[in-house]
Design a protein around this motif. Sequence first.
Motif, short mmCIF file in Angstrom:
data_model
loop_
_atom_site.label_atom_id
_atom_site.label_comp_id
_atom_site.label_asym_id
_atom_site.label_seq_id
_atom_site.Cartn_x
_atom_site.Cartn_y
_atom_site.Cartn_z
N LEU A 55 2.95 36.25 56.73
CA LEU A 55 3.99 37.19 57.69
C LEU A 55 3.75 38.40 58.11
O LEU A 55 3.88 38.67 59.05
CB LEU A 55 5.40 36.93 56.59
N ASP A 56 3.43 39.43 56.98
CA ASP A 56 3.05 40.47 57.33
C ASP A 56 1.90 40.77 58.29
O ASP A 56 1.81 41.55 59.44
CB ASP A 56 2.70 41.43 56.08
N ARG A 57 0.85 40.08 58.14
CA ARG A 57 -0.29 39.80 59.16
C ARG A 57 -0.08 39.39 60.23
O ARG A 57 -0.71 40.17 61.33
CB ARG A 57 -1.45 38.78 58.37
N SER A 58 0.96 38.44 60.48
CA SER A 58 1.29 38.10 61.73
C SER A 58 2.06 39.08 62.65
O SER A 58 1.59 39.47 63.92
CB SER A 58 2.27 37.01 61.69
N LEU A 59 2.61 40.03 61.99
CA LEU A 59 3.23 41.07 62.82
C LEU A 59 2.26 42.01 63.17
O LEU A 59 2.19 42.92 63.93
CB LEU A 59 4.58 41.66 61.83
N ILE A 100 12.69 32.78 59.29
CA ILE A 100 12.93 31.86 57.88
C ILE A 100 12.17 32.22 56.76
O ILE A 100 12.60 32.26 55.77
CB ILE A 100 12.86 30.36 58.66
N GLY A 101 10.90 32.48 57.10
CA GLY A 101 10.02 32.72 55.84
C GLY A 101 10.45 34.11 55.36
O GLY A 101 10.61 34.11 54.12
N TYR A 102 10.68 35.12 55.95
CA TYR A 102 10.98 36.38 55.48
C TYR A 102 12.23 36.18 54.78
O TYR A 102 12.55 36.66 53.59
CB TYR A 102 11.15 37.46 56.59
N LEU A 103 13.58 35.40 55.29
CA LEU A 103 14.62 35.19 54.66
C LEU A 103 14.45 34.47 53.38
O LEU A 103 15.10 34.82 52.34
CB LEU A 103 15.67 34.52 55.63
N ARG A 104 13.53 33.46 53.41
CA ARG A 104 13.32 32.67 52.06
C ARG A 104 12.52 33.37 51.02
O ARG A 104 12.75 33.16 49.88
CB ARG A 104 12.72 31.38 52.50
N ILE A 105 11.68 34.50 51.30
CA ILE A 105 11.11 35.00 50.27
C ILE A 105 11.97 36.07 49.80
O ILE A 105 11.56 37.25 49.06
CB ILE A 105 9.69 35.59 50.68
#
Length: 136
Positions: free
Chosen positions: A80-84, A103-108
């Motif tokens: 996620l961080d790499r994508s941004l 959704i990924g950030y919310l789930r982690i």
Amino acid sequence: MAYRLLPVKARAEADQTGEVHTDALYRNVMERFIWGNINDPEVHCDESIRRMATNSRDIFGRLVTALLKEGKADSAKKVLDRSLEVLPVHLLPHDYFSIPLAIGYLRIGEEQKGLEIVNAIRNNSREDLTYFFSFR
């Protein structure tokens, strides 16, 4: 970033075809792919480059979804961080393809980052709709 044809029936989820080999794709997006200067604000990116970047964002989202499904939240956070990092918002505003990232950030448990993406998607969609509905 390639499909491989295999003599097995792949599970399709939602509107996605095929499955994700998380180990290989993780290694590719985190170590092997060279993203060039796409995240440099001084570099001009035309519509073709933006469309290709959207495909990359989709790949990040699919990988995050698959990693979370496998219970690999730490790896998902790195992706996620790499994508941004490599596909910055100034180049590629958040849209439909950013939903799996939110959704990924919310789930982690990174609610602020997830909600920032959700709000950006909402605002960008609202701007687009306002523009579209400005025509008869």
